[in-house]
Write a protein that holds these residues in place. Structure first.
Motif, PDB file in Angstrom:
ATOM      1  N   LEU A 239      -6.946 -10.090  -4.490  1.00 36.51           N
ATOM      2  CA  LEU A 239      -6.890  -8.693  -4.079  1.00 36.51           C
ATOM      3  C   LEU A 239      -8.298  -8.164  -3.828  1.00 36.51           C
ATOM      4  O   LEU A 239      -9.259  -8.599  -4.463  1.00 36.51           O
ATOM      5  CB  LEU A 239      -6.176  -7.865  -5.145  1.00 36.51           C
ATOM      6  CG  LEU A 239      -5.782  -6.433  -4.744  1.00 36.51           C
ATOM      7  CD1 LEU A 239      -4.821  -6.436  -3.568  1.00 36.51           C
ATOM      8  CD2 LEU A 239      -5.171  -5.703  -5.937  1.00 36.51           C
ATOM      9  N   ASP A 240      -8.414  -7.191  -2.928  1.00 37.78           N
ATOM     10  CA  ASP A 240      -9.719  -6.722  -2.458  1.00 37.78           C
ATOM     11  C   ASP A 240     -10.675  -6.310  -3.573  1.00 37.78           C
ATOM     12  O   ASP A 240     -11.884  -6.509  -3.473  1.00 37.78           O
ATOM     13  CB  ASP A 240      -9.544  -5.573  -1.466  1.00 37.78           C
ATOM     14  CG  ASP A 240      -8.514  -4.558  -1.920  1.00 37.78           C
ATOM     15  OD1 ASP A 240      -8.608  -4.080  -3.063  1.00 37.78           O
ATOM     16  OD2 ASP A 240      -7.601  -4.238  -1.140  1.00 37.78           O
ATOM     17  N   ASP A 241     -10.165  -5.720  -4.668  1.00 41.59           N
ATOM     18  CA  ASP A 241     -11.058  -5.300  -5.757  1.00 41.59           C
ATOM     19  C   ASP A 241     -11.225  -6.366  -6.836  1.00 41.59           C
ATOM     20  O   ASP A 241     -11.799  -6.120  -7.889  1.00 41.59           O
ATOM     21  CB  ASP A 241     -10.560  -3.994  -6.384  1.00 41.59           C
ATOM     22  CG  ASP A 241      -9.160  -4.139  -6.988  1.00 41.59           C
ATOM     23  OD1 ASP A 241      -8.588  -5.251  -6.948  1.00 41.59           O
ATOM     24  OD2 ASP A 241      -8.628  -3.125  -7.481  1.00 41.59           O
ATOM     25  N   GLU A 242     -10.702  -7.566  -6.576  1.00 41.11           N
ATOM     26  CA  GLU A 242     -10.782  -8.714  -7.488  1.00 41.11           C
ATOM     27  C   GLU A 242     -10.166  -8.430  -8.851  1.00 41.11           C
ATOM     28  O   GLU A 242     -10.559  -8.994  -9.862  1.00 41.11           O
ATOM     29  CB  GLU A 242     -12.232  -9.186  -7.641  1.00 41.11           C
ATOM     30  CG  GLU A 242     -12.818  -9.710  -6.336  1.00 41.11           C
ATOM     31  CD  GLU A 242     -14.147 -10.419  -6.508  1.00 41.11           C
ATOM     32  OE1 GLU A 242     -14.810 -10.223  -7.551  1.00 41.11           O
ATOM     33  OE2 GLU A 242     -14.538 -11.167  -5.589  1.00 41.11           O
ATOM     34  N   SER A 243      -9.163  -7.553  -8.858  1.00 42.76           N
ATOM     35  CA  SER A 243      -8.436  -7.279 -10.104  1.00 42.76           C
ATOM     36  C   SER A 243      -7.264  -8.220 -10.298  1.00 42.76           C
ATOM     37  O   SER A 243      -6.754  -8.352 -11.411  1.00 42.76           O
ATOM     38  CB  SER A 243      -7.942  -5.836 -10.121  1.00 42.76           C
ATOM     39  OG  SER A 243      -6.998  -5.617  -9.075  1.00 42.76           O
TER      40      SER A 243
ATOM     41  N   ASP B 125       0.862  -1.173   0.000  1.00 45.76           N
ATOM     42  CA  ASP B 125       0.000   0.000   0.000  1.00 45.76           C
ATOM     43  C   ASP B 125       0.903   1.229   0.000  1.00 45.76           C
ATOM     44  O   ASP B 125       1.685   1.437   0.941  1.00 45.76           O
ATOM     45  CB  ASP B 125      -0.893  -0.021   1.235  1.00 45.76           C
ATOM     46  CG  ASP B 125      -1.706   1.239   1.373  1.00 45.76           C
ATOM     47  OD1 ASP B 125      -2.424   1.598   0.429  1.00 45.76           O
ATOM     48  OD2 ASP B 125      -1.593   1.895   2.422  1.00 45.76           O
TER      49      ASP B 125
ATOM     50  N   SER C  12      -7.952 -11.448   0.137  1.00 43.81           N
ATOM     51  CA  SER C  12      -8.903 -12.433   0.632  1.00 43.81           C
ATOM     52  C   SER C  12      -8.357 -13.830   0.367  1.00 43.81           C
ATOM     53  O   SER C  12      -7.752 -14.092  -0.681  1.00 43.81           O
ATOM     54  CB  SER C  12     -10.262 -12.269  -0.058  1.00 43.81           C
ATOM     55  OG  SER C  12     -10.843 -11.022   0.272  1.00 43.81           O
TER      56      SER C  12
ATOM     57  N   LYS D  61      -8.836 -12.687   5.773  1.00 43.11           N
ATOM     58  CA  LYS D  61      -8.283 -11.540   5.061  1.00 43.11           C
ATOM     59  C   LYS D  61      -6.933 -11.178   5.659  1.00 43.11           C
ATOM     60  O   LYS D  61      -6.764 -11.232   6.876  1.00 43.11           O
ATOM     61  CB  LYS D  61      -9.230 -10.342   5.134  1.00 43.11           C
ATOM     62  CG  LYS D  61     -10.553 -10.563   4.419  1.00 43.11           C
ATOM     63  CD  LYS D  61     -11.452  -9.340   4.523  1.00 43.11           C
ATOM     64  CE  LYS D  61     -12.767  -9.585   3.780  1.00 43.11           C
ATOM     65  NZ  LYS D  61     -13.675  -8.403   3.884  1.00 43.11           N
TER      66      LYS D  61
ATOM     67  N   CYS E 148     -10.077 -10.277 -14.228  1.00 41.03           N
ATOM     68  CA  CYS E 148      -9.157 -10.514 -13.114  1.00 41.03           C
ATOM     69  C   CYS E 148      -7.888 -11.183 -13.632  1.00 41.03           C
ATOM     70  O   CYS E 148      -7.932 -12.208 -14.320  1.00 41.03           O
ATOM     71  CB  CYS E 148      -9.829 -11.409 -12.068  1.00 41.03           C
ATOM     72  SG  CYS E 148      -8.774 -11.789 -10.646  1.00 41.03           S
TER      73      CYS E 148
ATOM     74  N   ARG F 277      -4.414   0.113   3.507  1.00 38.68           N
ATOM     75  CA  ARG F 277      -5.827   0.191   3.142  1.00 38.68           C
ATOM     76  C   ARG F 277      -6.266  -0.984   2.289  1.00 38.68           C
ATOM     77  O   ARG F 277      -7.447  -1.098   1.946  1.00 38.68           O
ATOM     78  CB  ARG F 277      -6.089   1.488   2.371  1.00 38.68           C
ATOM     79  CG  ARG F 277      -5.824   2.763   3.148  1.00 38.68           C
ATOM     80  CD  ARG F 277      -5.837   3.952   2.209  1.00 38.68           C
ATOM     81  NE  ARG F 277      -4.808   3.812   1.174  1.00 38.68           N
ATOM     82  CZ  ARG F 277      -4.757   4.547   0.077  1.00 38.68           C
ATOM     83  NH1 ARG F 277      -5.678   5.454  -0.168  1.00 38.68           N
ATOM     84  NH2 ARG F 277      -3.774   4.362  -0.807  1.00 38.68           N
ATOM     85  N   ARG F 278      -5.352  -1.837   1.898  1.00 33.49           N
ATOM     86  CA  ARG F 278      -5.659  -2.955   1.009  1.00 33.49           C
ATOM     87  C   ARG F 278      -5.688  -4.265   1.790  1.00 33.49           C
ATOM     88  O   ARG F 278      -5.191  -4.355   2.927  1.00 33.49           O
ATOM     89  CB  ARG F 278      -4.608  -3.055  -0.116  1.00 33.49           C
ATOM     90  CG  ARG F 278      -4.322  -1.762  -0.848  1.00 33.49           C
ATOM     91  CD  ARG F 278      -5.581  -1.131  -1.459  1.00 33.49           C
ATOM     92  NE  ARG F 278      -6.244  -1.988  -2.420  1.00 33.49           N
ATOM     93  CZ  ARG F 278      -6.030  -1.926  -3.742  1.00 33.49           C
ATOM     94  NH1 ARG F 278      -5.152  -1.059  -4.253  1.00 33.49           N
ATOM     95  NH2 ARG F 278      -6.702  -2.711  -4.566  1.00 33.49           N
TER      96      ARG F 278
END
Length: 368
Positions: A122-126, A20, A106, A97, A167, A102-103
């Motif tokens: 990754l949290d945003d599923e990217s 981060d 999962s 998690k 993703c 901030r990241r």
């Protein structure tokens, strides 16, 4: 976010660093023991603080750098609760998690390659880090460490291919130079797990691969069940200054071909191959002293104790033995040429004598 994909050529392992940017907190996935100096230097240069090292599974082809990074950086170790490993600070399961600033990542349980495989999303599923569960256009084998082809098929289809099509998928290994794939690509092009392939066909295919026994498994698995903690902790933490050396889990200091080519005049290059090999197709390093391994103990007096020694052979096995012999004889500055003359030739370093090798011979892997 800061993201780096790192590579270990010996085991073809990818290590991933995620940080981060605002907080400077970082995690590292699948570190390799011999690459810890490189990885800890990168952490320092980027100015980030390594919170966690994460394992996708208990590896059979390399020893993790988790313990050594913990000693160097203060990071903590996390891996699957189902792995059976001792010495971790946290044991992970489905739905957990791992936060960094901030990241967060999962945790998805994806058993099949081994009984304790995890995929980190990754949290945003990217991005997802799939270990050996899903490789680029392939998957990990299922014939040891509680492997189960049916479980692997279900893991991939329920936990990975259900992610958004865009993703990006980052595996633990690739042997062809590929670095990243995506859910959409693997759904369409993965010959084992994509398309309309059913679980029965996949299980039948995996049960008939008849793969060779992994060469490092007898060393790597016991070591990784201790999170990479070596028997000789002091030696692993030592810092030689005469060259940028890597310490292998086997207890051997190794030097890379490029450094040796640039500094060959500053060290004693000891070639422990047989005489016909020294003058054979692979050639030899200019200025190398030929002393076959079988005679080394008796002829060690021909070497100076005042100058560092780099031992060389065809692929690195005999020269590693030579390093042990010299250490036992009281030589303190000894290293092994990683990959031997095969790697030296593959990387285009200069040789005396030798022949232009056929491409197939040049590609003869020194890492398998």
């Amino acid at each position: 976010m800061i993201f780096r994909q790192l590579f270990d050529p010996t085991s073809s392992t990818y290590t991933y660093l995620l940080a981060d940017r605002r907080s400077g907190e970082a995690v590292m996935i699948d570190p390799v023991f011999e690459q810890v100096r490189r990885d800890s230097a990168l952490v320092a240069e980027l100015g980030v603080r390594l919170l966690w090292t994460l394992e996708t599974h208990v590896h059979a082809d390399h020893v993790t750098g988790a313990w050594l990074l913990q000693r160097r950086t203060g990071s903590r170790i996390a891996l699957a609760r189902a792995s059976g490993a001792a010495g971790a600070d946290r044991y992970l399961a489905q739905g957990d998690k791992v936060a960094f600033g901030r990241r967060h990542l999962s945790v998805r349980a994806t058993p099949g390659h081994t009984g304790g495989c995890l995929t980190y999303v990754l949290d945003d599923e990217s991005m997802a880090f799939t270990g050996d569960c899903m490789l680029i256009r392939g998957c990990g084998r299922t014939d040891f460490q509680e492997g189960d082809p049916g479980a692997l098929f279900r893991s991939v289809h329920s936990q990975i291919l259900t992610l958004p099509e865009a993703c990006l998928l980052y595996p633990a290994h690739d042997y062809r130079g590929l670095t990243v794939s995506s859910v959409a690509e693997e759904r369409r092009y993965n010959p084992r797990l994509g398309g309309e392939i059913g679980e029965g066909d996949f299980v039948g295919y995996m049960n008939n691969l008849r793969l060779a026994h992994p060469k490092q498994i007898d060393v790597a698995v016991p070591a990784n069940l201790k999170c990479g903690r070596p028997e000789d902790e002091a030696a692993a933490l030592a810092e030689p200054t005469w060259a940028p050396l890597r310490y292998s889990f086997a207890g051997i200091w190794e030097v890379q071909p490029q450094w040796l080519e640039e500094h060959a005049r500053d060290v004693q290059v000891l070639d422990v191959r047989e005489p016909d090999e020294f003058t054979g197709p692979l050639g030899h390093i200019d200025g190398a002293l030929p002393i076959p391994l079988g005679t080394l103990a008796a002829r060690a007096g021909e070497l100076s104790r005042e100058r560092p020694i780099v031992a060389v052979c065809r692929a690195g096995g005999r020269s590693a033995q030579a390093a042990v012999i010299l250490q036992q004889a009281g030589f303190t500055q000894v290293a092994n040429l990683s990959g031997g003359m095969l790697r030296w030739r593959t990387e285009g370093c200069a040789v005396e004598g030798g022949e232009a090798l056929p491409r197939a011979v040049e590609a003869d892997s020194y890492v398998i």
